[in-house]
Write a protein that holds these residues in place. Structure first.
Motif, PDB file in Angstrom:
ATOM      1  N   PRO A 225      49.332  44.990  47.649  1.00  0.00           N
ATOM      2  CA  PRO A 225      48.574  44.062  46.781  1.00  0.00           C
ATOM      3  C   PRO A 225      47.107  44.437  46.774  1.00  0.00           C
ATOM      4  O   PRO A 225      46.571  44.965  47.745  1.00  0.00           O
ATOM      5  CB  PRO A 225      48.810  42.697  47.421  1.00  0.00           C
ATOM      6  N   GLU A 226      46.474  44.205  45.634  1.00  0.00           N
ATOM      7  CA  GLU A 226      45.062  44.530  45.491  1.00  0.00           C
ATOM      8  C   GLU A 226      44.233  43.647  46.410  1.00  0.00           C
ATOM      9  O   GLU A 226      44.395  42.433  46.445  1.00  0.00           O
ATOM     10  CB  GLU A 226      44.617  44.322  44.044  1.00  0.00           C
ATOM     11  N   GLY A 227      43.393  44.314  47.141  1.00  0.00           N
ATOM     12  CA  GLY A 227      42.569  43.538  48.061  1.00  0.00           C
ATOM     13  C   GLY A 227      41.448  42.815  47.347  1.00  0.00           C
ATOM     14  O   GLY A 227      41.106  43.113  46.198  1.00  0.00           O
ATOM     15  N   GLU A 228      40.895  41.891  48.046  1.00  0.00           N
ATOM     16  CA  GLU A 228      39.788  41.141  47.480  1.00  0.00           C
ATOM     17  C   GLU A 228      38.557  42.022  47.423  1.00  0.00           C
ATOM     18  O   GLU A 228      38.391  42.936  48.231  1.00  0.00           O
ATOM     19  CB  GLU A 228      39.511  39.904  48.339  1.00  0.00           C
ATOM     20  N   LYS A 229      37.720  41.735  46.436  1.00  0.00           N
ATOM     21  CA  LYS A 229      36.498  42.500  46.256  1.00  0.00           C
ATOM     22  C   LYS A 229      35.551  42.223  47.412  1.00  0.00           C
ATOM     23  O   LYS A 229      35.265  41.065  47.727  1.00  0.00           O
ATOM     24  CB  LYS A 229      35.821  42.139  44.931  1.00  0.00           C
ATOM     25  N   GLY A 230      35.129  43.275  48.032  1.00  0.00           N
ATOM     26  CA  GLY A 230      34.223  43.083  49.150  1.00  0.00           C
ATOM     27  C   GLY A 230      32.835  42.685  48.700  1.00  0.00           C
ATOM     28  O   GLY A 230      32.460  42.828  47.527  1.00  0.00           O
ATOM     29  N   SER A 231      32.097  42.212  49.636  1.00  0.00           N
ATOM     30  CA  SER A 231      30.717  41.816  49.324  1.00  0.00           C
ATOM     31  C   SER A 231      29.886  43.064  49.096  1.00  0.00           C
ATOM     32  O   SER A 231      30.168  44.128  49.643  1.00  0.00           O
ATOM     33  CB  SER A 231      30.137  40.991  50.471  1.00  0.00           C
ATOM     34  N   GLN A 232      28.896  42.924  48.249  1.00  0.00           N
ATOM     35  CA  GLN A 232      28.034  44.062  47.909  1.00  0.00           C
ATOM     36  C   GLN A 232      27.232  44.460  49.133  1.00  0.00           C
ATOM     37  O   GLN A 232      26.615  43.627  49.799  1.00  0.00           O
ATOM     38  CB  GLN A 232      27.081  43.691  46.765  1.00  0.00           C
TER      39      GLN A 232
END
Length: 373
Positions: free
Chosen positions: A87-94
């Motif tokens: 599954p696509e992981g969550e977008k990490g913080s910048q």
């Protein structure tokens, strides 16, 4: 005191026909475990075969030996099957922006891209300064004659022209019948003196008549008669000249008549001196317009023949002072813009174009003949 277990193991080592001799280091280990084994200091005599030891008690597990030397690396096996996509992981913080790196070396020049569409026209620039006048171009060929234009509106009635010359004397009519005798008229002019006749016989002397009244002198009547005869001769000369002029015009259908002038051409072409001599031989001169009407008449002939003509005007004697062939300075002109310019110092004659404009030209050029009568 030696334990039964130790004795059994010792006998097993000595008498088991199916068991290989125990290595020396293993014997030493067994000796360490059981002090009683130190009694054995030499080879024993073969005894009875012992039991198989299956019913013996399993000894304690020994300590794990030290790790051996790593063997050679085996051949890499084939890659395994790709597992299912997770599954696509969550977008990490910048992350924190890193420091600006050093400018890298300039890469190779890329392939030139396609030309883009033209941009919208920019605003008009300021008007530039007027450039220097260019050299005079070569006179182009006369263009084809245009289609006749629509008839213009009727012009105003012009002023009455000058009185025409008297007509020629008509033929003498037939002699009429003798009419009734009229009253005696005044004494006429004396006729010409006749030839002297032969002398007749001397007549008889007549009676003396009455003295008459003194008559008027006939000298004034003779002078008046002479004046009338002279005027008639002048009119006859003018009529003869006009008749000759119109006879010449009739021979050239393309001629133009303006007032007392007639402009005609035969289609011949030559230089200025040649054309002037030919017009003189014909009893005329090169066309020299003195006003706009005469210039327009010459223009019509130029348009009809599609060829420029030389005018009877030049500045051969004094540069820049154009005169007629009789030496009179011109009082009318219709120069093209920028003319005359005496290009290369060789333009002393005048030509007229299809637009009616004048241009100075070298007298050695070839042009259409146009005579004025």
């Amino acid at each position: 005191m030696i334990s039964t277990q130790a004795i059994g193991e010792h006998q097993k080592l000595r008498t088991s026909p199916t068991t290989e001799p125990m290595p020396h280091h293993q014997v030493m280990q067994n000796m360490d475990r059981n002090a009683c084994s130190l009694v054995v200091c030499g080879p024993a005599e073969p005894g009875l075969p012992g039991r198989d030891g299956k019913d013996g008690i399993q000894g304690p597990k020994g300590d794990m030996g030290a790790q051996g030397i790593a063997g050679p690396r085996g051949i890499v096996g084939p890659p395994g099957r790709m597992g299912p996509i997770g599954p696509e992981g969550e977008k990490g913080s910048q992350g924190v922006q890193g420091e600006k790196g050093d400018v890298g070396e300039m890469g190779p020049r890329g392939i030139r891209g396609l030309q883009g569409p033209p941009g919208s026209p920019g605003p008009a620039g300021a008007k530039g300064d007027r450039g220097p006048q260019g050299e005079k171009g070569v006179t182009g060929e006369t263009g084809p004659m245009g289609a006749p234009g629509a008839p213009g509106p009727q012009g105003r009635t012009g002023t009455p022209g000058p009185k025409g010359d008297n007509g020629s004397v008509g033929e003498k009519g037939a002699k009429g019948e003798v009419g009734d005798r009229g009253l005696q008229g005044s004494t006429g002019m004396p006729g010409p003196m006749g030839k002297t006749g032969s002398p007749g016989l001397q007549g008889m002397k007549g009676s003396i008549g009455e003295k008459g009244t003194k008559g008027d002198s006939g000298l004034s009547e003779v002078n008046l008669m002479k004046q009338q005869v002279s005027a008639l001769q002048g009119q006859l000369t003018m009529l003869q000249a006009s008749l000759a002029k119109f006879q010449k015009v009739a021979a050239f259908p393309s001629g133009q008549i303006v007032g007392n002038k007639a402009f005609v051409t035969s289609g011949y072409e030559g230089n200025f001196d040649d054309l002037r001599q030919r017009c003189l031989q014909a009893g005329g001169q090169l066309a020299s317009p003195r006003n706009a009407a005469e210039n327009a008449a010459i223009q019509q002939i130029v348009i009809l023949h599609k060829n420029a003509v030389f005018l009877g005007i030049n500045d051969i004697q004094t540069e820049g002072r154009f005169k007629h062939l009789n030496g009179e300075p011109i009082t009318y002109s219709n120069w093209q813009q920028g003319e005359p310019n005496n290009d290369k110092g060789k333009e002393n004659c005048v030509e007229i174009f299809v637009n009616g404009k004048w241009n100075d030209r070298s007298c050695g050029e070839t042009r259409l003949i146009l005579c004025e009568f």
